[in-house]
Write a protein that holds these residues in place. Structure first.
Motif, mmCIF file in Angstrom:
data_model
loop_
_atom_site.group_PDB
_atom_site.id
_atom_site.type_symbol
_atom_site.label_atom_id
_atom_site.label_comp_id
_atom_site.label_asym_id
_atom_site.label_seq_id
_atom_site.Cartn_x
_atom_site.Cartn_y
_atom_site.Cartn_z
ATOM 1 N N ILE A 48 0.849 -1.190 0.000
ATOM 2 C CA ILE A 48 0.000 0.000 0.000
ATOM 3 C C ILE A 48 0.884 1.239 0.000
ATOM 4 C CG2 ILE A 48 -0.167 -0.027 2.523
ATOM 5 C CD1 ILE A 48 -2.974 1.154 2.252
ATOM 6 N N THR A 49 0.463 2.275 -0.729
ATOM 7 C CA THR A 49 1.119 3.580 -0.672
ATOM 8 C C THR A 49 0.088 4.634 -1.028
ATOM 9 O OG1 THR A 49 3.116 4.803 -1.296
ATOM 10 C CG2 THR A 49 1.927 3.696 -3.078
ATOM 11 N N MET A 50 0.461 5.908 -0.895
ATOM 12 C CA MET A 50 -0.473 7.002 -1.133
ATOM 13 C C MET A 50 0.210 8.053 -1.991
ATOM 14 S SD MET A 50 -2.675 8.946 1.838
ATOM 15 C CE MET A 50 -3.250 7.354 2.428
ATOM 16 N N ASP A 51 -0.504 8.584 -2.999
ATOM 17 C CA ASP A 51 0.102 9.602 -3.860
ATOM 18 C C ASP A 51 -0.185 11.004 -3.317
ATOM 19 O OD1 ASP A 51 -2.475 10.353 -4.698
ATOM 20 O OD2 ASP A 51 -2.400 9.117 -6.509
ATOM 21 N N ASN A 52 0.315 12.022 -4.034
ATOM 22 C CA ASN A 52 0.187 13.403 -3.566
ATOM 23 C C ASN A 52 -1.249 13.899 -3.562
ATOM 24 O OD1 ASN A 52 2.942 13.676 -3.133
ATOM 25 N ND2 ASN A 52 3.349 14.375 -5.222
ATOM 26 N N ASN A 53 -2.119 13.233 -4.314
ATOM 27 C CA ASN A 53 -3.527 13.621 -4.365
ATOM 28 C C ASN A 53 -4.372 12.887 -3.332
ATOM 29 O OD1 ASN A 53 -3.140 15.396 -6.607
ATOM 30 N ND2 ASN A 53 -3.096 13.611 -7.973
ATOM 31 N N GLY A 54 -3.721 12.069 -2.516
ATOM 32 C CA GLY A 54 -4.447 11.339 -1.490
ATOM 33 C C GLY A 54 -5.034 10.025 -1.951
ATOM 34 N N ASN A 55 -4.789 9.655 -3.209
ATOM 35 C CA ASN A 55 -5.270 8.359 -3.680
ATOM 36 C C ASN A 55 -4.468 7.236 -3.040
ATOM 37 O OD1 ASN A 55 -7.202 9.361 -5.673
ATOM 38 N ND2 ASN A 55 -5.395 10.043 -6.811
ATOM 39 N N ILE A 56 -5.141 6.151 -2.744
ATOM 40 C CA ILE A 56 -4.477 4.984 -2.170
ATOM 41 C C ILE A 56 -4.198 3.983 -3.282
ATOM 42 C CG2 ILE A 56 -4.800 2.998 -0.639
ATOM 43 C CD1 ILE A 56 -6.394 4.842 1.183
ATOM 44 N N TRP A 57 -2.967 3.498 -3.330
ATOM 45 C CA TRP A 57 -2.561 2.490 -4.304
ATOM 46 C C TRP A 57 -2.283 1.189 -3.556
ATOM 47 C CZ3 TRP A 57 -2.261 3.297 -9.614
ATOM 48 C CH2 TRP A 57 -2.440 4.623 -10.035
ATOM 49 N N LEU A 58 -2.873 0.121 -4.072
ATOM 50 C CA LEU A 58 -2.764 -1.185 -3.432
ATOM 51 C C LEU A 58 -2.187 -2.205 -4.403
ATOM 52 C CD1 LEU A 58 -6.339 -1.173 -1.881
ATOM 53 C CD2 LEU A 58 -4.227 -0.823 -0.604
ATOM 54 N N GLY A 59 -1.343 -3.084 -3.897
ATOM 55 C CA GLY A 59 -0.867 -4.220 -4.677
ATOM 56 C C GLY A 59 -1.539 -5.478 -4.166
ATOM 57 N N THR A 60 -2.046 -6.300 -5.064
ATOM 58 C CA THR A 60 -2.740 -7.520 -4.663
ATOM 59 C C THR A 60 -1.909 -8.752 -5.003
ATOM 60 O OG1 THR A 60 -3.915 -7.941 -6.751
ATOM 61 C CG2 THR A 60 -4.902 -6.348 -5.236
ATOM 62 N N ALA A 61 -2.325 -9.885 -4.458
ATOM 63 C CA ALA A 61 -1.592 -11.130 -4.687
ATOM 64 C C ALA A 61 -1.933 -11.771 -6.018
ATOM 65 C CB ALA A 61 -1.879 -12.119 -3.560
ATOM 66 N N GLY A 62 -3.033 -11.355 -6.653
ATOM 67 C CA GLY A 62 -3.393 -12.002 -7.905
ATOM 68 C C GLY A 62 -4.275 -11.199 -8.828
ATOM 69 N N ASP A 63 -4.565 -9.928 -8.473
ATOM 70 C CA ASP A 63 -5.446 -9.102 -9.304
ATOM 71 C C ASP A 63 -4.834 -7.755 -9.646
ATOM 72 O OD1 ASP A 63 -8.291 -10.272 -9.859
ATOM 73 O OD2 ASP A 63 -7.797 -10.917 -7.837
ATOM 74 N N GLY A 64 -3.516 -7.680 -9.673
ATOM 75 C CA GLY A 64 -2.847 -6.474 -10.131
ATOM 76 C C GLY A 64 -2.811 -5.352 -9.108
ATOM 77 N N GLY A 65 -2.739 -4.106 -9.627
ATOM 78 C CA GLY A 65 -2.716 -2.914 -8.787
ATOM 79 C C GLY A 65 -4.076 -2.253 -8.746
ATOM 80 N N VAL A 66 -4.315 -1.489 -7.686
ATOM 81 C CA VAL A 66 -5.619 -0.842 -7.496
ATOM 82 C C VAL A 66 -5.396 0.600 -7.064
ATOM 83 C CG1 VAL A 66 -7.811 -0.895 -6.254
ATOM 84 C CG2 VAL A 66 -6.632 -3.042 -6.767
ATOM 85 N N ARG A 67 -6.186 1.522 -7.670
ATOM 86 C CA ARG A 67 -6.203 2.916 -7.216
ATOM 87 C C ARG A 67 -7.567 3.223 -6.610
ATOM 88 N NH1 ARG A 67 -4.305 7.400 -11.366
ATOM 89 N NH2 ARG A 67 -5.956 6.458 -12.634
ATOM 90 N N PHE A 68 -7.560 3.768 -5.392
ATOM 91 C CA PHE A 68 -8.788 4.066 -4.660
ATOM 92 C C PHE A 68 -8.752 5.522 -4.237
ATOM 93 C CE2 PHE A 68 -10.936 3.612 -0.284
ATOM 94 C CZ PHE A 68 -12.188 3.907 -0.814
ATOM 95 N N ASN A 69 -9.770 6.300 -4.628
ATOM 96 C CA ASN A 69 -9.751 7.733 -4.329
ATOM 97 C C ASN A 69 -10.302 8.065 -2.947
ATOM 98 O OD1 ASN A 69 -12.505 7.425 -4.588
ATOM 99 N ND2 ASN A 69 -12.777 9.107 -6.037
ATOM 100 N N ARG A 70 -10.547 7.018 -2.120
ATOM 101 C CA ARG A 70 -10.999 7.142 -0.733
ATOM 102 C C ARG A 70 -12.450 7.595 -0.629
ATOM 103 N NH1 ARG A 70 -7.256 10.085 3.285
ATOM 104 N NH2 ARG A 70 -7.189 11.766 1.775
ATOM 105 N N ALA A 71 -13.147 7.685 -1.748
ATOM 106 C CA ALA A 71 -14.579 7.983 -1.708
ATOM 107 C C ALA A 71 -15.335 6.753 -2.198
ATOM 108 C CB ALA A 71 -14.891 9.206 -2.561
ATOM 109 N N ASP A 72 -15.487 6.650 -3.492
ATOM 110 C CA ASP A 72 -16.199 5.484 -4.014
ATOM 111 C C ASP A 72 -15.652 4.994 -5.350
ATOM 112 O OD1 ASP A 72 -16.944 7.574 -5.594
ATOM 113 O OD2 ASP A 72 -19.101 7.378 -5.266
ATOM 114 N N LYS A 73 -14.536 5.562 -5.789
ATOM 115 C CA LYS A 73 -14.009 5.181 -7.094
ATOM 116 C C LYS A 73 -12.839 4.218 -6.941
ATOM 117 C CE LYS A 73 -12.358 7.026 -11.511
ATOM 118 N NZ LYS A 73 -11.949 8.234 -12.265
ATOM 119 N N TRP A 74 -12.983 3.056 -7.569
ATOM 120 C CA TRP A 74 -11.932 2.035 -7.563
ATOM 121 C C TRP A 74 -11.518 1.769 -9.007
ATOM 122 C CZ3 TRP A 74 -10.359 -0.350 -2.929
ATOM 123 C CH2 TRP A 74 -11.148 -0.053 -1.811
ATOM 124 N N GLU A 75 -10.223 1.760 -9.263
ATOM 125 C CA GLU A 75 -9.702 1.425 -10.586
ATOM 126 C C GLU A 75 -8.724 0.260 -10.448
ATOM 127 O OE1 GLU A 75 -8.850 5.148 -13.154
ATOM 128 O OE2 GLU A 75 -8.681 5.831 -11.070
#
Length: 681
Positions: A48-75
């Motif tokens: 897990i890490t966080m960018d300058n815009n406050g988005n959370i970036w997650l690494g998973t064990a089998g589904d790639g990377g994830v960006r979460f804007n801490r509201a309701d948007k998941w990429e």
């Protein structure tokens, strides 16, 4: 009926999720995001890490990377939806230009956050190894003085040391060209002066100024409690905090060391996996199985200040799982906790309440509630939670004691005690007494016999535990009680699996197969893995190395796969012969077998080789080219062979020392091969 039950469960779950969202608006203490109630693709989070815009970036064990804007948007960025080349993401770092760097099992992937992806591998760059663990960005003055488009990135590989990449040039530092002891890099942290602190899996920690100055700290020459180093952090006073498999270490950078472990502090688990220091100097520690720990170095249990340790786990908080793999802290001081199997948890110390996850409201039990505990409540907690800490054990055991005072003849409650305290040696006598009482009342109770076998056997869950011991409390009695349980309940596959694994621990494979051959129509995983072991040929002079086997199990533990039946999946052997002789042995038994050389050191007279075997029916087939060996196999068997010609015994690697200890007659031999067998079936 099942459809109706599922319908109501789904309706209730939705209501709980809605309630959770509503409580979040009021500032709950805990909020859990998982694959059932959010856009998170899976619950096994690696980083897990966080960018300058406050988005959370997650690494998973089998589904790639994830960006979460801490509201309701998941990429989700995986092999299908993006340019990422591997869905297993061990690390994420964000550089000065805002590019996101993913460390994967097939190289390093750089993403500009929009549409551009660049992948660096051994084929198109100076990377010496595609299996990447940590990635760190050099943000010190030396790095900022580079040209605007330059990159100050340090990459840790799993087997070939650490690599510096400045945007053009690649420089590798490893055990063969630097003071690094171990090439399995587990962590990289860069202090304000630009020093690189490199944590390794077996070789302690190395400090490197990036130019020519090195200092190496191990458990032999310093106060480091273990040579397996995970997170490294720096506090405002320039102290270095180091998480290891032997606890937490504080180092002043000169000569003073202080160690915090389970025996002398409130640390709930000596295996520290991740760590962050907040703006108030509070240290947040994620452990492998003890949950999340909050440590205030200024507090003291012996002074007027509050107890410096606060533990958050699945029993006393909304933490969804006790295995914490990553921690990020946002500008508001809210902690974001990545767990391996429970998803992402948001923790606000100022919030109130934690029954907002849906799961606890529906299917669990809140131990902080004052209502009466039933046996079902207690049993559910034992099943749901990994009961390993002293506090967890004492909480549930006290409730179980009270229940047994009222119901002293409840056999199920007596048996439950063994499940609760299996790993804790000081309770073993009491657990045996409980089970003996149960067997007095019900001599043919299969569960009581089975748990007696487990008490005499191995502490770990023998089918799913990621690290496995080969040491029994009483091997013969473990077999006796397990066989009795099978005779009472011959259709119980769990009993048969456990017995097979106990037999396998002492190399009694044929007997183990007899007990599993007809279970589950011959498809029991243990039976298939045993068969694979038996069809894999081994020279008659081979020696099984249990300590080395446990070491390899540790190495693959963080990779996620394989994660079950590791006693059978992983086997390490030594054999007193040359690599050519070993290749000749296999050529006569496996069609077109050859060992593919991956590394050779003529001066040290060592070499490393690989091979990959596919299993079809009851036969093994070899790979014809090294390019055909998959980076992360989903099936088949990988063979890694290390060859050494001993000039003397003074510099023996640990595996030769173990072999000579097991077979002293080999002490004067010169040529040896180590064979590492890993089955991904």
């Amino acid at each position: 009926m099942k459809i109706i039950v599922n319908y109501f469960r789904n309706v209730l779950l939705m209501l709980c999720i809605i309630a959770g969202i509503d409580s979040q608006a009021q500032g709950p203490q805990w909020q859990v995001y998982n694959s059932n109630n959010s856009g998170l693709p899976e619950d096994r989070l690696k980083s897990i890490t966080m960018d300058n815009n406050g988005n959370i970036w997650l690494g998973t064990a089998g589904d790639g990377g994830v960006r979460f804007n801490r509201a309701d948007k998941w990429e989700v960025f995986n092999e299908t939806t993006s340019g990422i080349t591997n869905n297993h993401v061990d690390s994420i770092a964000i550089d000065r230009q805002g590019n996101i760097w993913f460390g994967t099992g097939t190289g390093v992937c750089m993403f500009d956050g929009d549409t551009t992806w660049i992948t660096y591998t051994t084929e198109n760059s100076g990377l010496p190894n595609d299996d990447i663990y940590p990635v760190a960005i050099d943000r010190t003055q030396a790095s900022s003085a580079l040209r605007d488009d330059a990159i100050g990135i340090w990459i840790g590989t799993y087997g070939d040391g650490i690599v510096k990449f400045d945007g053009k040039n690649w420089t590798t530092y490893k055990s063969t060209n630097s003071p690094l002891i171990d090439d399995l890099i587990r962590s990289i942290a860069i202090d304000k002066d630009g020093n690189k602190w490199i944590g390794t899996l077996f070789g302690g920690i190395a400090k490197f100024n990036g130019d020519a100055t090195w200092a190496v700290y191990t458990d032999f020459n310093s106060g480091l409690p273990s040579n397996a180093v995970y997170p490294i952090c720096f506090d405002a006073d320039d102290n270095i905090w180091i998480g290891t498999e032997g606890g937490l270490a504080k180092f002043d950078g000169k000569d003073k060391w202080e160690v915090f472990d389970e025996s002398n502090s409130g640390l709930p688990d000596n295996k520290v996996y991740t760590m962050k220091i907040d703006q108030h100097g509070i240290i947040w520690i994620g452990t492998v199985s003890g949950g999340l720990a909050r440590f205030d170095p200024k507090g003291s249990a012996d002074s007027a200040a509050p107890n410096p340790w606060t533990i958050y786990n699945t029993l006393n908080s909304g933490l969804p799982l006790n295995e914490v793999r990553g921690i990020a802290i946002d500008a508001e001081g809210i902690k974001w906790v990545a767990t391996y199997g429970g998803g992402l948890a948001r923790f606000d110390e100022k919030g109130t309440g934690w029954k907002n996850t849906g799961y606890d409201d529906l299917f669990g039990f809140d131990p902080s509630d004052n209502k009466a505990w039933t046996l079902d409540n207690i049993s559910g907690l034992v099943r749901k939670f990994d009961i390993i800490t002293e506090a967890d054990h004492d909480l549930i055991a006290s409730k179980l004691d009270k229940y047994l005072k009222i119901h002293p003849s409840d056999v199920d409650a007596l048996i439950l005690y063994s499940k609760l305290g299996l790993r804790q040696e000081k309770y073993i006598t009491k657990l045996h007494e409980m089970l003996d009482k149960a067997l007095e009342m019900e001599p043919d109770n299969a569960e009581a016999h089975y748990w007696k076998a487990r008490l005499y056997g191995i502490r770990e869950n023998v089918t799913t535990e990621s690290s496995t011991s080969f040491e029994f409390r009483n091997y013969d009695k473990a077999l006796k009680y397990c066989k009795t349980a099978i005779s009472v309940d011959p259709d119980n596959d769990q009993y048969r699996e456990t017995l097979a694994l106990y037999l396998s621990a002492k190399r009694r494979f044929e007997e183990a197969r007899i007990f599993t051959k007809h279970a589950a129509n011959g498809k029991l995983p243990v039976y298939l893995l045993l068969r694979d072991l038996q069809i894999f040929p081994l020279p008659s002079s081979v020696i099984f190395l249990p300590d080395e086997t446990k070491g390899v199990i540790q190495q693959i533990q963080g990779k996620g796969e394989p994660s079950d039946y590791l006693m059978l999946r992983v086997q390490v052997f030594a054999v007193p012969m040359t690599s050519d002789a070993l290749e000749g042995f296999y050529e006569t038994r496996l069609p077109e077998f050859r060992l593919f050389e991956t590394k050779r050191d003529k001066k040290a007279k060592t070499a490393s080789f690989k091979q990959y075997l596919k299993i079809w029916d009851k036969e093994m087939y070899t790979t014809n080219a090294i390019e055909d060996i998959p980076e992360r196999p989903k099936e088949g068997v990988t063979l890694d062979v290390d060859y050494i010609y001993r000039k003397s015994s003074d510099n023996d690697p640990p595996w030769i020392s173990e072999m000579v200890k097991l077979s002293p007659s080999l002490a004067d031999k010169k040529t040896f091969c180590k064979i590492v067998f890993v089955n991904y079936r």
